[in-house]
Design a protein around this motif. Structure first.
Motif, PDB file in Angstrom:
ATOM      1  N   HIS A  55       7.140  -7.153 -13.072  1.00 48.65           N
ATOM      2  CA  HIS A  55       7.065  -5.841 -12.430  1.00 48.65           C
ATOM      3  C   HIS A  55       5.633  -5.320 -12.562  1.00 48.65           C
ATOM      4  O   HIS A  55       5.121  -5.163 -13.672  1.00 48.65           O
ATOM      5  CB  HIS A  55       8.037  -4.866 -13.089  1.00 48.65           C
ATOM      6  N   VAL A  56       4.987  -5.074 -11.435  1.00 49.05           N
ATOM      7  CA  VAL A  56       3.629  -4.529 -11.424  1.00 49.05           C
ATOM      8  C   VAL A  56       3.708  -3.093 -10.920  1.00 49.05           C
ATOM      9  O   VAL A  56       4.181  -2.843  -9.805  1.00 49.05           O
ATOM     10  CB  VAL A  56       2.701  -5.360 -10.520  1.00 49.05           C
ATOM     11  N   VAL A  57       3.239  -2.167 -11.741  1.00 52.18           N
ATOM     12  CA  VAL A  57       3.271  -0.751 -11.382  1.00 52.18           C
ATOM     13  C   VAL A  57       1.840  -0.250 -11.243  1.00 52.18           C
ATOM     14  O   VAL A  57       1.082  -0.216 -12.218  1.00 52.18           O
ATOM     15  CB  VAL A  57       4.025   0.082 -12.446  1.00 52.18           C
ATOM     16  N   GLY A  58       1.451   0.098 -10.022  1.00 57.53           N
ATOM     17  CA  GLY A  58       0.132   0.661  -9.773  1.00 57.53           C
ATOM     18  C   GLY A  58       0.200   2.172  -9.831  1.00 57.53           C
ATOM     19  O   GLY A  58       1.103   2.790  -9.245  1.00 57.53           O
ATOM     20  N   VAL A  59      -0.753   2.790 -10.546  1.00 58.77           N
ATOM     21  CA  VAL A  59      -0.700   4.229 -10.803  1.00 58.77           C
ATOM     22  C   VAL A  59      -2.022   4.896 -10.448  1.00 58.77           C
ATOM     23  O   VAL A  59      -3.093   4.376 -10.754  1.00 58.77           O
ATOM     24  CB  VAL A  59      -0.386   4.513 -12.292  1.00 58.77           C
ATOM     25  N   HIS A 101       0.845  -1.192   0.000  1.00 62.83           N
ATOM     26  CA  HIS A 101       0.000   0.000   0.000  1.00 62.83           C
ATOM     27  C   HIS A 101       0.878   1.238   0.000  1.00 62.83           C
ATOM     28  O   HIS A 101       1.742   1.392   0.859  1.00 62.83           O
ATOM     29  CB  HIS A 101      -0.891  -0.010   1.244  1.00 62.83           C
ATOM     30  N   SER A 102       0.665   2.117  -0.967  1.00 63.02           N
ATOM     31  CA  SER A 102       1.377   3.387  -1.020  1.00 63.02           C
ATOM     32  C   SER A 102       0.401   4.486  -0.627  1.00 63.02           C
ATOM     33  O   SER A 102      -0.592   4.726  -1.323  1.00 63.02           O
ATOM     34  CB  SER A 102       1.916   3.652  -2.431  1.00 63.02           C
ATOM     35  N   THR A 103       0.662   5.142   0.506  1.00 63.51           N
ATOM     36  CA  THR A 103      -0.266   6.134   1.037  1.00 63.51           C
ATOM     37  C   THR A 103       0.363   7.518   1.068  1.00 63.51           C
ATOM     38  O   THR A 103       1.578   7.672   1.055  1.00 63.51           O
ATOM     39  CB  THR A 103      -0.714   5.761   2.458  1.00 63.51           C
ATOM     40  N   TYR A 107       0.748   7.837  -5.136  1.00 67.01           N
ATOM     41  CA  TYR A 107       0.415   7.945  -6.545  1.00 67.01           C
ATOM     42  C   TYR A 107       1.041   6.842  -7.395  1.00 67.01           C
ATOM     43  O   TYR A 107       0.565   6.569  -8.498  1.00 67.01           O
ATOM     44  CB  TYR A 107       0.859   9.310  -7.081  1.00 67.01           C
ATOM     45  N   LEU A 108       2.079   6.231  -6.897  1.00 61.93           N
ATOM     46  CA  LEU A 108       2.781   5.208  -7.672  1.00 61.93           C
ATOM     47  C   LEU A 108       3.276   4.118  -6.725  1.00 61.93           C
ATOM     48  O   LEU A 108       3.727   4.406  -5.615  1.00 61.93           O
ATOM     49  CB  LEU A 108       3.968   5.841  -8.416  1.00 61.93           C
ATOM     50  N   LEU A 109       3.176   2.872  -7.186  1.00 60.75           N
ATOM     51  CA  LEU A 109       3.618   1.725  -6.381  1.00 60.75           C
ATOM     52  C   LEU A 109       4.223   0.694  -7.321  1.00 60.75           C
ATOM     53  O   LEU A 109       3.593   0.297  -8.305  1.00 60.75           O
ATOM     54  CB  LEU A 109       2.427   1.136  -5.626  1.00 60.75           C
ATOM     55  N   HIS A 110       5.453   0.281  -7.021  1.00 60.59           N
ATOM     56  CA  HIS A 110       6.196  -0.647  -7.878  1.00 60.59           C
ATOM     57  C   HIS A 110       6.492  -1.920  -7.094  1.00 60.59           C
ATOM     58  O   HIS A 110       7.217  -1.893  -6.096  1.00 60.59           O
ATOM     59  CB  HIS A 110       7.492   0.020  -8.352  1.00 60.59           C
ATOM     60  N   VAL A 111       5.919  -3.037  -7.546  1.00 59.13           N
ATOM     61  CA  VAL A 111       6.095  -4.325  -6.880  1.00 59.13           C
ATOM     62  C   VAL A 111       6.723  -5.311  -7.864  1.00 59.13           C
ATOM     63  O   VAL A 111       6.342  -5.351  -9.040  1.00 59.13           O
ATOM     64  CB  VAL A 111       4.735  -4.869  -6.376  1.00 59.13           C
ATOM     65  N   VAL A 112       7.669  -6.104  -7.381  1.00 55.27           N
ATOM     66  CA  VAL A 112       8.354  -7.087  -8.226  1.00 55.27           C
ATOM     67  C   VAL A 112       8.070  -8.493  -7.710  1.00 55.27           C
ATOM     68  O   VAL A 112       8.240  -8.768  -6.514  1.00 55.27           O
ATOM     69  CB  VAL A 112       9.874  -6.844  -8.254  1.00 55.27           C
ATOM     70  N   ILE A 113       7.626  -9.372  -8.613  1.00 54.66           N
ATOM     71  CA  ILE A 113       7.373 -10.777  -8.285  1.00 54.66           C
ATOM     72  C   ILE A 113       8.465 -11.612  -8.939  1.00 54.66           C
ATOM     73  O   ILE A 113       8.672 -11.545 -10.151  1.00 54.66           O
ATOM     74  CB  ILE A 113       5.998 -11.239  -8.806  1.00 54.66           C
ATOM     75  N   ARG A 148       8.494  -8.177  -3.620  1.00 58.43           N
ATOM     76  CA  ARG A 148       9.042  -7.046  -2.875  1.00 58.43           C
ATOM     77  C   ARG A 148       8.556  -5.730  -3.474  1.00 58.43           C
ATOM     78  O   ARG A 148       8.136  -5.669  -4.629  1.00 58.43           O
ATOM     79  CB  ARG A 148      10.568  -7.075  -2.896  1.00 58.43           C
ATOM     80  N   GLN A 149       8.603  -4.696  -2.662  1.00 61.46           N
ATOM     81  CA  GLN A 149       8.255  -3.353  -3.111  1.00 61.46           C
ATOM     82  C   GLN A 149       9.529  -2.573  -3.394  1.00 61.46           C
ATOM     83  O   GLN A 149      10.446  -2.531  -2.573  1.00 61.46           O
ATOM     84  CB  GLN A 149       7.427  -2.638  -2.041  1.00 61.46           C
ATOM     85  N   GLU A 150       9.580  -1.961  -4.566  1.00 60.11           N
ATOM     86  CA  GLU A 150      10.747  -1.186  -4.959  1.00 60.11           C
ATOM     87  C   GLU A 150      10.615   0.253  -4.454  1.00 60.11           C
ATOM     88  O   GLU A 150       9.525   0.821  -4.436  1.00 60.11           O
ATOM     89  CB  GLU A 150      10.899  -1.170  -6.477  1.00 60.11           C
ATOM     90  N   PRO A 151      11.724   0.876  -4.030  1.00 63.30           N
ATOM     91  CA  PRO A 151      11.674   2.263  -3.556  1.00 63.30           C
ATOM     92  C   PRO A 151      11.380   3.235  -4.698  1.00 63.30           C
ATOM     93  O   PRO A 151      11.811   3.032  -5.837  1.00 63.30           O
ATOM     94  CB  PRO A 151      13.069   2.485  -2.984  1.00 63.30           C
TER      95      PRO A 151
END
Length: 210
Positions: free
Chosen positions: A149-153, A93-95, A134-140, A123-126
């Protein structure tokens, strides 16, 4: 906002045969994943909708969910619903930081089915602090496949946030440039609040001009 003609609030994902989250078979011969994105406009008010998605009532159960505008800091979130989500998914969660609540409501959540990570890691990338919420980068990572790489926007719609939107786009391009298709799978999903002109945002949903 959805500019593709779908009813507002309808989850967007490619439908493929699937099983409920607690019975996922990650060794499916099709090799396909169900990836869904939805602007929940507040976790509290949308909990039943997302619960229905997780149970398979509204279509295939997603392996990856990108939920935007969660507003977890501004509403009283039902812990039972979050517990149910975390039971089947690994949640990131990016808040928006507490001191910056004057900004447009945002926040992005990425949920990865635990069936995808049981043999690997996630893992979550910095990212830059200015993009929190506004942005969240997760790597599986899984030994049997390339990293995903999943990027939530979530892009705010206000005209005064154009500089922020430009920064979000630039960071997405940077991530994609560092994840070549020959070695990685990259997915960018979320709510870009994209319209051709501002008046499109307020057009009646049941009417369409060609």
């Amino acid at each position: 906002e959805d500019t593709t003609g779908r009813t507002l609030g309808q989850p967007k994902y490619k439908q493929t045969p699937h099983q409920p989250a607690d019975k996922l078979d990650t060794k499916d011969n099709t090799g396909k994943l169900n990836i869904m994105t939805l602007n929940v406009q507040g976790l509290n008010t949308s909990k039943m909708h997302v619960t229905d998605i997780m149970s398979g009532k509204l279509g295939p159960v997603p392996d990856v969910m990108v939920l935007t505008e969660t507003k977890a800091k501004s509403v009283k979130v039902h812990k039972s619903w979050l517990y149910l989500l975390r039971k089947a998914y690994t949640v990131f969660h990016s808040t928006v930081p507490e001191s910056e609540h004057s900004r447009a409501p945002a926040e992005v959540l990425v949920a990865i089915s635990k069936q995808l990570t049981e043999l690997g890691s996630v893992r979550q990338e910095p990212l830059p602090k200015s993009l929190q919420g506004y942005l969240l980068h997760v790597v599986i990572e899984n030994p049997e496949s390339n990293p995903m790489h999943v990027v939530g926007v979530y892009c705010p719609p206000q005209a005064k946030t154009q500089e922020l939107r430009t920064t979000i786009y630039a960071e997405c391009e940077k991530i994609l440039a560092s994840t070549p298709f020959t070695h990685c799978t990259a997915v960018v999903a979320g709510d870009f609040n994209a319209t051709i002109q501002n008046m499109d945002r307020y057009r009646e949903l049941d009417k369409c001009e060609v």
